[in-house]
Scaffold this motif. Structure first.
Motif, PDB file in Angstrom:
ATOM      1  N   PHE A   1       0.676  -1.323   0.091  1.00  9.31           N
ATOM      2  CA  PHE A   1       0.138  -0.040   0.006  1.00  9.31           C
ATOM      3  C   PHE A   1       0.797   1.263  -0.151  1.00  9.31           C
ATOM      4  CE2 PHE A   1      -2.201   3.211   2.807  1.00  9.31           C
ATOM      5  CZ  PHE A   1      -2.952   3.716   1.852  1.00  9.31           C
ATOM      6  N   PRO A   2       1.955   1.544   0.836  1.00  9.76           N
ATOM      7  CA  PRO A   2       2.586   2.781   1.014  1.00  9.76           C
ATOM      8  C   PRO A   2       3.388   2.850  -0.541  1.00  9.76           C
ATOM      9  CG  PRO A   2       3.091   1.525   2.898  1.00  9.76           C
ATOM     10  CD  PRO A   2       2.292   0.452   1.822  1.00  9.76           C
ATOM     11  N   TYR A   3       4.033   2.038  -1.097  1.00 10.19           N
ATOM     12  CA  TYR A   3       4.593   1.801  -2.162  1.00 10.19           C
ATOM     13  C   TYR A   3       3.689   2.330  -3.233  1.00 10.19           C
ATOM     14  CZ  TYR A   3       8.234  -0.828   0.177  1.00 10.19           C
ATOM     15  OH  TYR A   3       9.388  -1.005   0.741  1.00 10.19           O
ATOM     16  N   VAL A   4       2.303   1.850  -3.555  1.00 12.11           N
ATOM     17  CA  VAL A   4       1.551   2.201  -4.750  1.00 12.11           C
ATOM     18  C   VAL A   4       1.003   3.595  -4.052  1.00 12.11           C
ATOM     19  CG1 VAL A   4      -0.733   1.796  -5.558  1.00 12.11           C
ATOM     20  CG2 VAL A   4       0.898  -0.092  -4.618  1.00 12.11           C
ATOM     21  N   LEU A   5       0.823   4.113  -3.161  1.00  9.05           N
ATOM     22  CA  LEU A   5       0.347   5.189  -2.564  1.00  9.05           C
ATOM     23  C   LEU A   5       1.277   6.525  -3.130  1.00  9.05           C
ATOM     24  CD1 LEU A   5      -1.591   7.188  -1.158  1.00  9.05           C
ATOM     25  CD2 LEU A   5      -0.463   6.763   0.982  1.00  9.05           C
TER      26      LEU A   5
END
Length: 479
Positions: free
Chosen positions: A350-354
């Motif tokens: 999630f943090p990487y995509v965000l």
């Protein structure tokens, strides 16, 4: 390192351009960059009632409650006047993508949560494949070819079966299944990666082959074209296959040359010939079908194969139930354990995509992407490239950054120029002939916490360029 610097360049240049546009007067407000939503009208000015044209002023004064909206269809680019609280707000154009804060929300609700659901289901199935021994058998069958393409992978390694399932899912247009299989492949490859924060040769080869987007059944593209009233929604299928196949071969040759792979290997050549024969055979079969037959075939083939994979996994697991007993579990409990791992993987990425999608949102809403796009369009026009091709280029330019964004341009191009126009068809080929490079890198490398992607990004972008050039030639040849 390259990805990190590229991300910083996008972020910093977009913010700088937003601030410059505000103080230079190009933008009246930058609130839309932070809070705006896709297709919202953009506020370009605010004036007192006496400062607007007389005919609009008269209309507002005669309107009930002295409130009037000129042109109620605010989803198009026409100017809209809204009188409220003694001032007239003037809107013109629409926002191309969500702002920064809505992107944060939609990334979680519209992207990550559905992705986690897909991951949970397919990772549960993969756990059954592992315990039942299916993945091991599949790896043994394909090892002769894969050890030539991925020489650093041990023979019969489980990652071979996961990569096979990923390639097969992409090949059939099963995006929801391809991602879980691909993430499992990256996780398996990470186990044999000697430098855990640095991409291995095998991971780079897998990523580049995956991102080249080899597709046989472009189900979503056919659906978009059908919705746009194309005479034959499936007429771009063959150009899509040719373009994506050339992109895949280019990715293999570029990475293979970098990794000094033996291209003369007999098993490698046989595997390539089998793949080409399968594609040609299916194309010959599809070409003899009429329009209804093509639509029926493309609609049902992928779904039937996916259902077949699920059914075969469950049946084989039931037949090998003894292996689950030996592993101190049951078929259902093994599925639940695998699904739980899928949810954890979703939380991890999630943090990487965000981070990547927020940067892309700023890039688009700042106006910098539009300037670059228009500049490239002018350059290509000056080189004698036809207007039909230039009009389709925004899809190709945005595709590496955002699948949803390029899809929006695709739908807009078909609505504007017609689904059966050269622009509409070329846009369709652009959309299905490559992956969303930055999203793929963020998801796949982020899932295993790899920070140094080495030459993966550069290679994937080069393959994107090759696919764009190929698509133009193929579309010009066919249409």
């Amino acid at each position: 390192m390259v990805l990190s610097r590229f991300w910083l360049v996008i972020f910093i240049s977009s913010i700088a351009f937003v601030i410059f546009s505000l103080f230079s007067g190009s933008n009246y407000t930058i609130d839309h960059v932070l809070n705006g939503k896709k297709d919202d009208p953009i506020l370009v000015s605010e004036k007192y009632l006496d400062e607007i044209p007389a005919f609009i002023k008269d209309s507002i004064q005669k309107a009930p409650e002295q409130t009037m909206i000129v042109n109620r269809d605010t989803l198009n680019a026409d100017t809209t006047y809204v009188y409220k609280n003694k001032t007239v707000k003037i809107f013109s154009g629409v926002q191309k993508s969500d702002g920064l804060l809505p992107t944060c929300k939609s990334t979680l609700l519209d992207l990550i949560l559905p992705l986690m659901a897909y991951l949970a289901f397919f990772c549960g199935l993969m756990e059954l494949l592992i315990i039942s021994g299916v993945s091991e058998k599949l790896a043994k069958v394909l090892s002769p070819v894969f050890v030539k393409v991925f020489p650093s992978i041990p023979k019969n390694h489980p990652s071979i079966s996961y990569m096979t399932l990923n390639f097969a899912a992409n090949f059939l247009g099963l995006d929801s299944a391809a991602t879980p299989f691909g993430l499992k492949a990256m996780e398996s490859l990470q186990e044999i990666n000697p430098e855990k924060d640095k991409a291995s040769d095998a991971q780079i080869m897998f990523m580049c082959l995956h991102a080249s987007g080899l597709t046989l059944i472009a189900t979503s593209i056919i659906g978009y074209r059908a919705a746009a009233n194309a005479a034959n929604p499936a007429d771009v299928m063959l150009p899509c296959i040719i373009t994506s196949f050339i992109g895949t071969i280019a990715a293999f040759l570029i990475v293979g040359a970098k990794q000094k792979i033996n291209f003369k290997s007999a098993s490698l050549l046989i595997g390539l010939m089998v793949l080409i024969a399968a594609i040609v055979g299916l194309l010959m079969y599809v070409n003899h079908l009429d329009l209804i037959g093509k639509n029926y075939f493309t609609t049902n083939l992928s779904a039937l194969i996916l259902i077949g994979i699920i059914a075969a996994t469950l049946i084989f697991s039931f037949a090998k139930e003894q292996k689950f007993t030996e592993a101190n579990t049951t078929v259902y409990e093994a599925f639940v354990a695998g699904a739980n791992n899928g949810v954890k993987t979703g939380v991890t990425i999630f943090p990487y995509v965000l981070g990547m999608l927020v940067a892309i949102s700023l890039f688009r809403n700042s106006g910098l992407f539009e300037i670059i796009s228009n500049g490239l369009g002018f350059v290509f026009s000056s080189m004698g490239v036809t207007k039909e091709i230039v009009d389709a280029l925004p899809v190709a330019l945005l595709r590496p950054f955002s699948s949803a964004g390029s899809r929006g341009f695709l739908i807009d191009s078909m609505n504007t120029f017609g689904a059966d126009s050269m622009t509409g068809r070329l846009s369709s080929i652009f959309q299905c002939s490559a992956e969303s490079t930055f999203y793929v890198i963020a998801v796949y490398f982020g899932s295993v916490n790899i920070k140094n992607t080495r030459y993966a990004l550069g290679t994937m972008l080069l393959v994107d360029v090759i696919c764009v050039i190929t698509a133009i030639f193929v579309a010009s040849w066919f249409f």
